[in-house]
Design a protein around this motif. Sequence first.
Motif, PDB file in Angstrom:
ATOM      1  N   PRO A 103       0.814  -1.206   0.000  1.00 30.61           N
ATOM      2  CA  PRO A 103       0.000   0.000   0.000  1.00 30.61           C
ATOM      3  C   PRO A 103       0.853   1.263   0.000  1.00 30.61           C
ATOM      4  CG  PRO A 103       0.097  -0.887   2.213  1.00 30.61           C
ATOM      5  CD  PRO A 103       0.831  -1.864   1.335  1.00 30.61           C
ATOM      6  N   VAL A 104       0.286   2.327  -0.570  1.00 28.80           N
ATOM      7  CA  VAL A 104       0.978   3.612  -0.604  1.00 28.80           C
ATOM      8  C   VAL A 104       0.295   4.538   0.380  1.00 28.80           C
ATOM      9  CG1 VAL A 104       1.673   3.303  -3.000  1.00 28.80           C
ATOM     10  CG2 VAL A 104      -0.471   4.476  -2.473  1.00 28.80           C
ATOM     11  N   GLY A 105       0.792   5.767   0.462  1.00 30.06           N
ATOM     12  CA  GLY A 105       0.146   6.732   1.328  1.00 30.06           C
ATOM     13  C   GLY A 105       0.872   6.898   2.649  1.00 30.06           C
ATOM     14  N   ASP A 106       0.158   7.419   3.610  1.00 32.14           N
ATOM     15  CA  ASP A 106       0.710   7.721   4.920  1.00 32.14           C
ATOM     16  C   ASP A 106       0.713   6.468   5.788  1.00 32.14           C
ATOM     17  OD1 ASP A 106       1.497   8.847   7.294  1.00 32.14           O
ATOM     18  OD2 ASP A 106      -0.499   9.641   7.763  1.00 32.14           O
TER      19      ASP A 106
ATOM     20  N   ILE B  96      -4.193  -0.914  -7.791  1.00 33.87           N
ATOM     21  CA  ILE B  96      -4.595  -1.148  -6.407  1.00 33.87           C
ATOM     22  C   ILE B  96      -3.555  -0.526  -5.485  1.00 33.87           C
ATOM     23  CG2 ILE B  96      -5.009  -2.880  -4.624  1.00 33.87           C
ATOM     24  CD1 ILE B  96      -5.963  -4.776  -6.804  1.00 33.87           C
ATOM     25  N   VAL B  97      -3.970   0.409  -4.652  1.00 27.74           N
ATOM     26  CA  VAL B  97      -3.050   1.074  -3.741  1.00 27.74           C
ATOM     27  C   VAL B  97      -3.280   0.660  -2.293  1.00 27.74           C
ATOM     28  CG1 VAL B  97      -2.646   3.049  -5.267  1.00 27.74           C
ATOM     29  CG2 VAL B  97      -4.559   3.109  -3.638  1.00 27.74           C
ATOM     30  N   TYR B  98      -4.369  -0.038  -2.039  1.00 29.23           N
ATOM     31  CA  TYR B  98      -4.599  -0.577  -0.696  1.00 29.23           C
ATOM     32  C   TYR B  98      -5.529  -1.769  -0.826  1.00 29.23           C
ATOM     33  CZ  TYR B  98      -5.725  -1.081   4.224  1.00 29.23           C
ATOM     34  OH  TYR B  98      -5.881  -1.580   5.487  1.00 29.23           O
ATOM     35  N   GLU B  99      -5.215  -2.839  -0.098  1.00 26.95           N
ATOM     36  CA  GLU B  99      -6.039  -4.043  -0.104  1.00 26.95           C
ATOM     37  C   GLU B  99      -5.856  -4.763   1.222  1.00 26.95           C
ATOM     38  OE1 GLU B  99      -5.051  -6.861  -3.174  1.00 26.95           O
ATOM     39  OE2 GLU B  99      -7.070  -7.736  -3.155  1.00 26.95           O
ATOM     40  N   ASN B 100      -6.981  -5.068   1.868  1.00 26.59           N
ATOM     41  CA  ASN B 100      -6.900  -5.794   3.134  1.00 26.59           C
ATOM     42  C   ASN B 100      -8.218  -6.538   3.349  1.00 26.59           C
ATOM     43  OD1 ASN B 100      -5.699  -6.727   5.430  1.00 26.59           O
ATOM     44  ND2 ASN B 100      -5.372  -4.720   6.373  1.00 26.59           N
ATOM     45  N   TYR B 101      -8.131  -7.634   4.115  1.00 21.85           N
ATOM     46  CA  TYR B 101      -9.303  -8.468   4.367  1.00 21.85           C
ATOM     47  C   TYR B 101      -9.436  -8.737   5.853  1.00 21.85           C
ATOM     48  CZ  TYR B 101      -9.218  -8.901  -0.642  1.00 21.85           C
ATOM     49  OH  TYR B 101      -9.235  -8.595  -1.980  1.00 21.85           O
TER      50      TYR B 101
ATOM     51  N   LEU C  80     -10.538  12.590  -7.983  1.00 20.10           N
ATOM     52  CA  LEU C  80      -9.333  12.040  -7.375  1.00 20.10           C
ATOM     53  C   LEU C  80      -8.807  10.832  -8.132  1.00 20.10           C
ATOM     54  CD1 LEU C  80     -10.296  12.205  -3.574  1.00 20.10           C
ATOM     55  CD2 LEU C  80      -9.037  13.888  -4.932  1.00 20.10           C
ATOM     56  N   GLY C  81      -9.572  10.348  -9.128  1.00 17.58           N
ATOM     57  CA  GLY C  81      -9.166   9.155  -9.861  1.00 17.58           C
ATOM     58  C   GLY C  81      -9.136   7.920  -8.981  1.00 17.58           C
ATOM     59  N   MET C  82     -10.027   7.879  -7.975  1.00 16.29           N
ATOM     60  CA  MET C  82      -9.998   6.790  -7.002  1.00 16.29           C
ATOM     61  C   MET C  82     -11.345   6.074  -6.933  1.00 16.29           C
ATOM     62  SD  MET C  82      -7.915   8.597  -3.835  1.00 16.29           S
ATOM     63  CE  MET C  82      -7.466   7.020  -3.072  1.00 16.29           C
ATOM     64  N   ALA C  83     -11.289   4.776  -6.640  1.00 10.91           N
ATOM     65  CA  ALA C  83     -12.478   3.984  -6.368  1.00 10.91           C
ATOM     66  C   ALA C  83     -12.204   3.115  -5.155  1.00 10.91           C
ATOM     67  CB  ALA C  83     -12.855   3.119  -7.568  1.00 10.91           C
ATOM     68  N   PHE C  84     -13.191   3.002  -4.286  1.00  7.35           N
ATOM     69  CA  PHE C  84     -13.079   2.195  -3.079  1.00  7.35           C
ATOM     70  C   PHE C  84     -14.160   1.118  -3.097  1.00  7.35           C
ATOM     71  CE2 PHE C  84     -11.406   6.350  -2.013  1.00  7.35           C
ATOM     72  CZ  PHE C  84     -10.221   6.051  -1.352  1.00  7.35           C
ATOM     73  N   ALA C  85     -13.772  -0.112  -2.869  1.00  8.04           N
ATOM     74  CA  ALA C  85     -14.717  -1.218  -2.746  1.00  8.04           C
ATOM     75  C   ALA C  85     -14.644  -1.749  -1.327  1.00  8.04           C
ATOM     76  CB  ALA C  85     -14.383  -2.327  -3.740  1.00  8.04           C
ATOM     77  N   ILE C  86     -15.790  -1.822  -0.681  1.00  4.78           N
ATOM     78  CA  ILE C  86     -15.863  -2.322   0.697  1.00  4.78           C
ATOM     79  C   ILE C  86     -16.940  -3.396   0.744  1.00  4.78           C
ATOM     80  CG2 ILE C  86     -16.264  -1.737   3.101  1.00  4.78           C
ATOM     81  CD1 ILE C  86     -15.472   1.141   2.479  1.00  4.78           C
ATOM     82  N   SER C  87     -16.541  -4.614   1.057  1.00  5.40           N
ATOM     83  CA  SER C  87     -17.498  -5.712   1.203  1.00  5.40           C
ATOM     84  C   SER C  87     -17.756  -5.941   2.692  1.00  5.40           C
ATOM     85  CB  SER C  87     -16.957  -6.991   0.557  1.00  5.40           C
ATOM     86  OG  SER C  87     -15.692  -7.342   1.099  1.00  5.40           O
ATOM     87  N   SER C  88     -18.964  -6.404   2.999  1.00  6.57           N
ATOM     88  CA  SER C  88     -19.372  -6.522   4.402  1.00  6.57           C
ATOM     89  C   SER C  88     -20.395  -7.640   4.563  1.00  6.57           C
ATOM     90  CB  SER C  88     -20.007  -5.207   4.896  1.00  6.57           C
ATOM     91  OG  SER C  88     -19.194  -4.083   4.629  1.00  6.57           O
TER      92      SER C  88
ATOM     93  N   TYR D 295     -10.499   8.710   6.635  1.00  7.78           N
ATOM     94  CA  TYR D 295      -9.283   7.913   6.819  1.00  7.78           C
ATOM     95  C   TYR D 295      -8.643   7.469   5.521  1.00  7.78           C
ATOM     96  CZ  TYR D 295     -10.914   7.789  11.632  1.00  7.78           C
ATOM     97  OH  TYR D 295     -11.332   8.159  12.887  1.00  7.78           O
ATOM     98  N   LEU D 296      -9.418   6.837   4.630  1.00 11.86           N
ATOM     99  CA  LEU D 296      -8.793   6.262   3.438  1.00 11.86           C
ATOM    100  C   LEU D 296      -8.278   7.331   2.464  1.00 11.86           C
ATOM    101  CD1 LEU D 296     -11.210   3.273   2.827  1.00 11.86           C
ATOM    102  CD2 LEU D 296      -8.767   3.105   3.312  1.00 11.86           C
ATOM    103  N   ILE D 297      -9.086   8.344   2.183  1.00 16.02           N
ATOM    104  CA  ILE D 297      -8.625   9.381   1.265  1.00 16.02           C
ATOM    105  C   ILE D 297      -7.382  10.098   1.793  1.00 16.02           C
ATOM    106  CG2 ILE D 297      -9.199  11.592   0.180  1.00 16.02           C
ATOM    107  CD1 ILE D 297     -12.053  10.592  -0.134  1.00 16.02           C
ATOM    108  N   PRO D 298      -7.383  10.575   3.049  1.00 17.28           N
ATOM    109  CA  PRO D 298      -6.159  11.224   3.543  1.00 17.28           C
ATOM    110  C   PRO D 298      -4.956  10.294   3.567  1.00 17.28           C
ATOM    111  CG  PRO D 298      -8.034  11.763   4.952  1.00 17.28           C
ATOM    112  CD  PRO D 298      -8.510  10.680   4.032  1.00 17.28           C
ATOM    113  N   ALA D 299      -5.181   9.020   3.844  1.00 18.28           N
ATOM    114  CA  ALA D 299      -4.052   8.099   3.930  1.00 18.28           C
ATOM    115  C   ALA D 299      -3.468   7.745   2.568  1.00 18.28           C
ATOM    116  CB  ALA D 299      -4.491   6.810   4.636  1.00 18.28           C
ATOM    117  N   LEU D 300      -4.302   7.778   1.531  1.00 17.87           N
ATOM    118  CA  LEU D 300      -3.851   7.275   0.232  1.00 17.87           C
ATOM    119  C   LEU D 300      -3.649   8.377  -0.803  1.00 17.87           C
ATOM    120  CD1 LEU D 300      -6.220   4.183   0.057  1.00 17.87           C
ATOM    121  CD2 LEU D 300      -3.776   4.178   0.572  1.00 17.87           C
ATOM    122  N   SER D 301      -3.987   9.614  -0.460  1.00 15.15           N
ATOM    123  CA  SER D 301      -3.819  10.707  -1.439  1.00 15.15           C
ATOM    124  C   SER D 301      -2.356  11.160  -1.499  1.00 15.15           C
ATOM    125  CB  SER D 301      -4.707  11.898  -1.048  1.00 15.15           C
ATOM    126  OG  SER D 301      -6.063  11.532  -1.132  1.00 15.15           O
TER     127      SER D 301
END
Length: 335
Positions: free
Chosen positions: A13-16, A45-50, A305-313, A329-335
Amino acid sequence: MNWPAFQRASSCPVGDPASLSRLDEIIAAEFSNITGIVAVKQGSIVYENYYNGFAEEDKQHVASVTKSVLSALIGIAIDKGFIEDENAKVVDFFPEYALDELDVEEQRKDITIRHLLTMTAPHPHDDWQEPLDQLCMQPDWIYYTLSRLGQLGEIGDFKYSTAGAHLLSAILTRSTGLSAREFANGHLFGPAGMHIIPDFPMEAYGFDELFGQGVRGWVHDPGRYSTGGWGLTLTTRDMARFGQLYLNRGRLENKQIIPESWVEKSVAMNPNQYGYLWWLRNEGGIQSYSALGDGGNMICCLPELGMAFAISSTFMINPRDRWFLINDYLIPALS
């Protein structure tokens, strides 16, 4: 899967790092039913977690996210000439039903595909109190929905209806000869590099098979119409892939999978803040459009922002709005 133009960034992952390290703690405390998060930026993909025992290849019932996928299928079917356009009258696709014999409002005859897409068709239920349990007990879901269509309200007023979305699935099948699942496999999932959805014949229509742990593939009704408003299972990566496709205005490399004009119409802001089965948002100067499903399933696209977030639940009652997780959280961390 090796998906062209949709790979992990080399430093993913990138970002902060400090912000990202707090994510697990925040998710455990405030978003405990999340099973996966995939964030895409500029096609990578700049962040991925399960979470909660789920992994990359696990599929999740995405509930009403299904509606946004169905919207794409309608756009593809129109582009390929199976359906004339979204102004086609709904009742014209079901000539065998003796709807004229029903004592219902005449305005039913004027309801179009566009009204179903934008949730502006009248239905005889109070807002957000649709009796889906009654729908699911019917031997013919299509006749049940058509017989109620046009009642209690005026065309043009927003009223959210999952049964209305199911009519769109039936219209797709009436027009193409394929179920929504089959049409999606051939014209969306396959070309976009998403998982093909196999056929899982249903032997029962109880809560578990329709909404719960028994949901597999893409649920269908007793007439074998794929459910239009829920019932689709996707991996979190497939959800992100679909979001990225919309960010790309329907295009994947040299393939125009969803018509560009359809994407534009689907996510154009309007007073209802609801497009063609997509939720629209403008908050804090950030414009977004989202596919939302019960339990907190979400595909959120932020074109600026050229970003897409997928969240499964997994399903839970009254989950916290995922926008707070994305925005705070996600936008500030990954921008």
